[in-house]
Write an enzyme that holds these catalytic residues in place. Structure first.
Site, PDB file in Angstrom:
ATOM      1  N   ARG A 162      -0.998  -9.755  13.444  1.00  0.00           N
ATOM      2  CA  ARG A 162      -1.353  -8.481  12.795  1.00  0.00           C
ATOM      3  C   ARG A 162      -2.435  -8.685  11.756  1.00  0.00           C
ATOM      4  O   ARG A 162      -3.340  -7.875  11.598  1.00  0.00           O
ATOM      5  CB  ARG A 162      -0.118  -7.871  12.114  1.00  0.00           C
ATOM      6  CG  ARG A 162       0.834  -7.221  13.083  1.00  0.00           C
ATOM      7  CD  ARG A 162       2.155  -6.939  12.409  1.00  0.00           C
ATOM      8  NE  ARG A 162       2.137  -5.811  11.519  1.00  0.00           N
ATOM      9  CZ  ARG A 162       3.087  -5.564  10.611  1.00  0.00           C
ATOM     10  NH1 ARG A 162       4.108  -6.379  10.482  1.00  0.00           N
ATOM     11  NH2 ARG A 162       3.014  -4.509   9.845  1.00  0.00           N
ATOM     12  N   ARG A 201      12.231  -5.968  11.523  1.00  0.00           N
ATOM     13  CA  ARG A 201      11.331  -5.390  12.520  1.00  0.00           C
ATOM     14  C   ARG A 201      10.667  -6.517  13.303  1.00  0.00           C
ATOM     15  O   ARG A 201      10.311  -7.542  12.729  1.00  0.00           O
ATOM     16  CB  ARG A 201      10.230  -4.590  11.812  1.00  0.00           C
ATOM     17  CG  ARG A 201      10.605  -3.174  11.507  1.00  0.00           C
ATOM     18  CD  ARG A 201       9.610  -2.494  10.608  1.00  0.00           C
ATOM     19  NE  ARG A 201       8.206  -2.766  10.926  1.00  0.00           N
ATOM     20  CZ  ARG A 201       7.178  -2.153  10.352  1.00  0.00           C
ATOM     21  NH1 ARG A 201       7.396  -1.239   9.428  1.00  0.00           N
ATOM     22  NH2 ARG A 201       5.937  -2.447  10.664  1.00  0.00           N
ATOM     23  N   ARG A 245     -10.262   3.401   9.986  1.00  0.00           N
ATOM     24  CA  ARG A 245      -9.858   2.038  10.322  1.00  0.00           C
ATOM     25  C   ARG A 245     -11.005   1.275  10.962  1.00  0.00           C
ATOM     26  O   ARG A 245     -10.901   0.086  11.157  1.00  0.00           O
ATOM     27  CB  ARG A 245      -8.708   2.108  11.315  1.00  0.00           C
ATOM     28  CG  ARG A 245      -7.357   1.718  10.653  1.00  0.00           C
ATOM     29  CD  ARG A 245      -6.480   1.213  11.608  1.00  0.00           C
ATOM     30  NE  ARG A 245      -5.167   0.816  11.496  1.00  0.00           N
ATOM     31  CZ  ARG A 245      -4.092   1.456  11.090  1.00  0.00           C
ATOM     32  NH1 ARG A 245      -4.173   2.627  10.544  1.00  0.00           N
ATOM     33  NH2 ARG A 245      -2.918   0.911  11.206  1.00  0.00           N
ATOM     34  N   ARG A 268      11.244  -8.905   4.643  1.00  0.00           N
ATOM     35  CA  ARG A 268      11.519  -7.468   4.662  1.00  0.00           C
ATOM     36  C   ARG A 268      12.642  -7.149   5.650  1.00  0.00           C
ATOM     37  O   ARG A 268      12.686  -7.693   6.748  1.00  0.00           O
ATOM     38  CB  ARG A 268      10.228  -6.755   5.090  1.00  0.00           C
ATOM     39  CG  ARG A 268      10.271  -5.271   4.941  1.00  0.00           C
ATOM     40  CD  ARG A 268       8.896  -4.719   4.768  1.00  0.00           C
ATOM     41  NE  ARG A 268       8.214  -4.554   6.048  1.00  0.00           N
ATOM     42  CZ  ARG A 268       7.055  -3.906   6.164  1.00  0.00           C
ATOM     43  NH1 ARG A 268       6.457  -3.410   5.103  1.00  0.00           N
ATOM     44  NH2 ARG A 268       6.478  -3.793   7.335  1.00  0.00           N
ATOM     45  N   LYS A 306       0.826  -1.216   0.000  1.00  0.00           N
ATOM     46  CA  LYS A 306       0.000   0.000   0.000  1.00  0.00           C
ATOM     47  C   LYS A 306       0.862   1.269   0.000  1.00  0.00           C
ATOM     48  O   LYS A 306       0.533   2.234  -0.672  1.00  0.00           O
ATOM     49  CB  LYS A 306      -0.860  -0.052   1.263  1.00  0.00           C
ATOM     50  CG  LYS A 306      -2.061   0.809   1.296  1.00  0.00           C
ATOM     51  CD  LYS A 306      -3.047   0.310   2.345  1.00  0.00           C
ATOM     52  CE  LYS A 306      -2.441   0.072   3.706  1.00  0.00           C
ATOM     53  NZ  LYS A 306      -2.488   1.196   4.612  1.00  0.00           N
TER      54      LYS A 306
END
Ligand code: AMP
Length: 247
Positions: free
Chosen positions: A203, A192, A120, A159, A41
């Protein structure tokens, strides 16, 4: 097209104004972006802003910018919001809505806007609708990027982030020239905590729970435009523009 990347009016709120005002658009686009973490996104937001001249209005960026302020420069509500954020929880609707309402000028901007991370929840979506209606504005479309859980896990778990300049790499799709080292500033890349496979599942579940009702809400309003999150950023962008132009 020149885009306003410093977004002072949005990030700081209050009386802050942008150094580079948005160029007036003949048809300013007013869009919302939806998509689970890892669907790409952020990259699409950059491409859309550069091509449409709209400003990227991310509520997460307001909170990240507030983190850099001294405690005395933050309102009590903002300090409380950062505490929620630190725990990985959603900030209460009232706090987010107060921040967005203070930034009405950004929603009115003659360059249009691209909201990211807001709304959200359905309550936030309803509040946004009222806010826009009070300004005689309406959304053009809500872009929802979709990708299977397996592909999201593959993207996020590969990532690697630079602690120095915040550049983002991927061990396969966007590998740094030297393994584990940032191409731009030479810092050692790290993974991360929330990009580890066990956190990704959590998540994704949280995203599904809060966002599925939102997609239904916008589908009912005939604003939802779904875009497959498969392919290169350029391919996904081409699909996005086609979907928007077919609207
Ligand atoms: P993001 O960059 O959009 O993932 O947002 C980072 C964090 O900021 C989230 O995990 C939340 O704690 C908070 N946040 C951002 N936008 C919202 C929102 N619209 N409602 C509630 N919390 C938000």
């Amino acid at each position: 097209m020149e885009t306003n990347t410093e977004r002072a009016a949005w990030l700081k709120g209050g009386t802050a104004v942008c150094d580079v005002p948005a160029s007036p658009q003949t048809k300013p686009r007013r869009l919302v972006l939806l998509g689970a973490p890892g669907v790409g996104k952020g990259t699409q937001a950059e491409l859309l802003c550069a091509n449409l001249g709209t400003c990227h209005l991310s509520t997460g960026d307001i909170f990240r910018a507030a983190k850099c302020l001294n405690a005395c420069e933050r309102s009590p509500a903002l300090s409380a919001a950062l505490e929620y954020m630190r725990k990985g929880k959603l900030v209460p609707d009232e706090t987010v809505l107060a921040l967005v309402s203070e930034r009405l000028n950004c929603l009115r901007c003659h360059g249009g806007f691209l909201l990211d991370g807001f709304p959200r929840t359905v309550a936030q979506a309803e509040a946004l609708r009222k806010l826009l209606r009070s300004q005689r504005l309406r959304l053009d479309a809500v872009l929802s990027y979709e990708l299977s859980l397996a592909k999201v896990v593959a993207r996020l778990s590969g990532r690697r982030t630079c602690p120095g300049c915040k550049a983002v790499f991927h061990i396969k799709a966007r590998a740094p020239r030297q393994e584990g080292i940032c191409d731009h500033c030479g810092s050692k890349l790290y993974q991360r905590e929330d990009d580890r496979p066990e956190s990704i599942q959590v998540r994704m579940e949280a995203y599904e729970k809060s966002t599925a009702p939102l997609t239904d809400y916008y589908r009912n309003l005939k604003l939802l435009v779904t875009v497959p999150g498969e392919g290169s950023p350029e391919e996904i962008f081409a699909c996005t523009m086609k979907a928007l132009n077919d609207e």
